[in-house]
Design an enzyme around this catalytic site. Structure first.
Site, PDB file in Angstrom:
ATOM      1  N   SER A  31       0.807  -1.217   0.000  1.00  0.00           N
ATOM      2  CA  SER A  31       0.000   0.000   0.000  1.00  0.00           C
ATOM      3  C   SER A  31       0.846   1.275   0.000  1.00  0.00           C
ATOM      4  O   SER A  31       0.305   2.368  -0.198  1.00  0.00           O
ATOM      5  CB  SER A  31      -0.933  -0.002   1.221  1.00  0.00           C
ATOM      6  OG  SER A  31      -0.182  -0.086   2.410  1.00  0.00           O
ATOM      7  N   GLY A  90       8.245  -1.154  -0.606  1.00  0.00           N
ATOM      8  CA  GLY A  90       7.886  -0.916   0.791  1.00  0.00           C
ATOM      9  C   GLY A  90       8.580  -1.918   1.701  1.00  0.00           C
ATOM     10  O   GLY A  90       9.412  -2.717   1.255  1.00  0.00           O
ATOM     11  N   ASP A  92       7.899  -4.097   5.817  1.00  0.00           N
ATOM     12  CA  ASP A  92       7.067  -4.283   7.015  1.00  0.00           C
ATOM     13  C   ASP A  92       7.783  -3.814   8.266  1.00  0.00           C
ATOM     14  O   ASP A  92       7.147  -3.341   9.208  1.00  0.00           O
ATOM     15  CB  ASP A  92       6.680  -5.759   7.134  1.00  0.00           C
ATOM     16  CG  ASP A  92       5.922  -6.201   5.917  1.00  0.00           C
ATOM     17  OD1 ASP A  92       4.853  -5.631   5.655  1.00  0.00           O
ATOM     18  OD2 ASP A  92       6.413  -7.081   5.188  1.00  0.00           O
ATOM     19  N   LYS A 102      10.328  -8.080   4.877  1.00  0.00           N
ATOM     20  CA  LYS A 102       9.346  -7.841   3.828  1.00  0.00           C
ATOM     21  C   LYS A 102       8.532  -9.106   3.602  1.00  0.00           C
ATOM     22  O   LYS A 102       8.901 -10.183   4.036  1.00  0.00           O
ATOM     23  CB  LYS A 102      10.050  -7.444   2.523  1.00  0.00           C
ATOM     24  CG  LYS A 102      10.633  -6.047   2.589  1.00  0.00           C
ATOM     25  CD  LYS A 102      11.237  -5.591   1.271  1.00  0.00           C
ATOM     26  CE  LYS A 102      10.395  -5.862   0.069  1.00  0.00           C
ATOM     27  NZ  LYS A 102       9.023  -5.298   0.163  1.00  0.00           N
ATOM     28  N   GLY A 103       7.407  -8.936   2.907  1.00  0.00           N
ATOM     29  CA  GLY A 103       6.583 -10.092   2.572  1.00  0.00           C
ATOM     30  C   GLY A 103       5.229 -10.096   3.241  1.00  0.00           C
ATOM     31  O   GLY A 103       4.487 -11.076   3.146  1.00  0.00           O
ATOM     32  N   GLY A 104       4.895  -8.973   3.897  1.00  0.00           N
ATOM     33  CA  GLY A 104       3.557  -8.872   4.489  1.00  0.00           C
ATOM     34  C   GLY A 104       2.473  -9.036   3.443  1.00  0.00           C
ATOM     35  O   GLY A 104       1.386  -9.531   3.726  1.00  0.00           O
ATOM     36  N   GLY A 105       2.782  -8.619   2.228  1.00  0.00           N
ATOM     37  CA  GLY A 105       1.840  -8.789   1.120  1.00  0.00           C
ATOM     38  C   GLY A 105       2.073 -10.072   0.342  1.00  0.00           C
ATOM     39  O   GLY A 105       1.456 -10.291  -0.709  1.00  0.00           O
ATOM     40  N   GLU A 111      10.070  -9.860  -4.937  1.00  0.00           N
ATOM     41  CA  GLU A 111      10.618  -8.606  -4.390  1.00  0.00           C
ATOM     42  C   GLU A 111      12.112  -8.745  -4.126  1.00  0.00           C
ATOM     43  O   GLU A 111      12.884  -7.828  -4.382  1.00  0.00           O
ATOM     44  CB  GLU A 111       9.895  -8.236  -3.095  1.00  0.00           C
ATOM     45  CG  GLU A 111       8.489  -7.727  -3.324  1.00  0.00           C
ATOM     46  CD  GLU A 111       7.748  -7.423  -2.029  1.00  0.00           C
ATOM     47  OE1 GLU A 111       6.888  -6.554  -2.046  1.00  0.00           O
ATOM     48  OE2 GLU A 111       8.032  -8.072  -1.004  1.00  0.00           O
ATOM     49  N   LYS A 129       6.940   1.657  10.825  1.00  0.00           N
ATOM     50  CA  LYS A 129       7.706   0.464  10.426  1.00  0.00           C
ATOM     51  C   LYS A 129       9.094   0.393  11.079  1.00  0.00           C
ATOM     52  O   LYS A 129       9.799  -0.596  10.920  1.00  0.00           O
ATOM     53  CB  LYS A 129       7.890   0.439   8.902  1.00  0.00           C
ATOM     54  CG  LYS A 129       6.608   0.545   8.085  1.00  0.00           C
ATOM     55  CD  LYS A 129       5.766  -0.679   8.225  1.00  0.00           C
ATOM     56  CE  LYS A 129       4.504  -0.685   7.395  1.00  0.00           C
ATOM     57  NZ  LYS A 129       4.669  -0.674   5.978  1.00  0.00           N
TER      58      LYS A 129
HETATM   59  C1  5RP Z   1       4.778  -7.126   0.162  1.00  0.00           C
HETATM   60  C2  5RP Z   1       5.728  -6.308   0.921  1.00  0.00           C
HETATM   61  C3  5RP Z   1       5.352  -4.909   1.200  1.00  0.00           C
HETATM   62  O1  5RP Z   1       6.320  -4.056   0.684  1.00  0.00           O
HETATM   63  C4  5RP Z   1       5.235  -4.741   2.680  1.00  0.00           C
HETATM   64  O2  5RP Z   1       4.294  -5.674   3.138  1.00  0.00           O
HETATM   65  C5  5RP Z   1       4.795  -3.324   3.061  1.00  0.00           C
HETATM   66  O3  5RP Z   1       3.495  -3.110   2.615  1.00  0.00           O
HETATM   67  P1  5RP Z   1       2.676  -1.821   3.040  1.00  0.00           P
HETATM   68  O4  5RP Z   1       3.357  -0.655   2.413  1.00  0.00           O
HETATM   69  O5  5RP Z   1       1.293  -2.080   2.505  1.00  0.00           O
HETATM   70  O6  5RP Z   1       2.680  -1.755   4.547  1.00  0.00           O
HETATM   71  O7  5RP Z   1       6.790  -6.724   1.337  1.00  0.00           O
HETATM   72  O8  5RP Z   1       5.202  -8.461   0.092  1.00  0.00           O
END
Ligand code: 5RP
Length: 233
Positions: A31, A90, A92, A102-105, A111, A129
């Site tokens: 996001s 981005g 986490d 990273k990897g929340g998404g 990535e 963060k």
């Molecule tokens: C997705 C990621 C994103 O970059 C991470 O989750 C940050 O996302 P956001 O900007 O929505 O907090 O690593 O795999």
């Protein structure tokens, strides 16, 4: 400022500061990074950026690039030749050394491949963060093939972690990543050395990738709640 406004501000600021015409550009997921993608798209549409060759890091960023008419390639494309000038993404969590989780998404695999193929790497985050120690609060994602799910969970637990198989939302069962794998989210009980663990976790048979990003020293663009921007190198 609201969190969404901060994300937009920081995503745009990174593009304004770092993206130039003719670049081979990795475009991140989430996001915050999505605002960088949109700003690149807007600048192309306004004729202010030309000859951008973009490599997206997920279905999310691919679809956003398609919406904006950003020219899409992958790392194997002849025009890209496996190397990028810059990636903006981005994170986490970011620690004081600018190491990241990273990897929340769920997009950690591509990535990381894209980031590690980039001459310059920029991470865009809001100040929520920033942490002192990684993977104590926000869990570390570990992407794993289905057949290795249980042995990998046991091996990760023996490293002193709590493990959870990531559940999908609006789909029964586990999250399936863009590459058809599962994600195990793990939390450590005390501070760890992410540089060592990034390699060690990937040694477990069946692990595809983990969300520690420690091999790069990104430029971190931090959006503060008072609307100020900090760049940490
Ligand atoms: C997705 C990621 C994103 O970059 C991470 O989750 C940050 O996302 P956001 O900007 O929505 O907090 O690593 O795999």
């Amino acid at each position: 400022m609201e969190q969404q406004e901060i994300k937009e501000m920081v995503g745009k600021a990174a593009v304004e500061a770092l993206v130039r015409s003719g670049m081979k550009l990795g475009l991140g997921t989430g996001s915050t990074a999505i605002h960088a993608v949109r700003h690149v798209g807007a600048l192309i549409q306004q004729g202010k950026l030309k000859d951008i060759l973009a490599v997206p890091t997920s279905f999310q960023s691919t679809i956003e690039c398609e919406k904006w008419g950003i020219p899409l390639y992958n790392l194997n494309s002849r025009e890209i030749g496996g190397r990028l000038d810059l990636t903006i993404d981005g994170a986490d969590e970011v620690d004081p050394d600018n190491y990241c989780v990273k990897g929340g998404g769920g997009a950690l695999l591509l990535e990381k491949i894209v980031a590690y193929a980039s001459a310059a790497y920029c991470v865009v985050v809001d100040e929520s963060k920033l942490v002192n120690n990684l993977a104590l609060t926000f869990p570390l994602p570990v992407e794993v093939i289905n057949e290795a799910r249980v042995p990998v969970m046991k091996a990760l637990e023996s490293l002193g972690t709590e493990t959870v198989l990531r559940e999908a939302v609006r789909k029964a069962g586990p999250v399936i990543t863009d590459h058809g794998n599962f994600i195990i989210d793990i939390r450590f009980r005390g501070p760890v050395d992410p540089r060592t663990l990034e390699g060690e976790i990937n040694q477990l048979p069946g692990v595809v990738e983990n969300g520690f990003f420690t091999r790069l020293r990104p430029e971190v663009f931090i959006g503060r709640a008072d609307g100020k921007l900090e760049v940490r190198r």
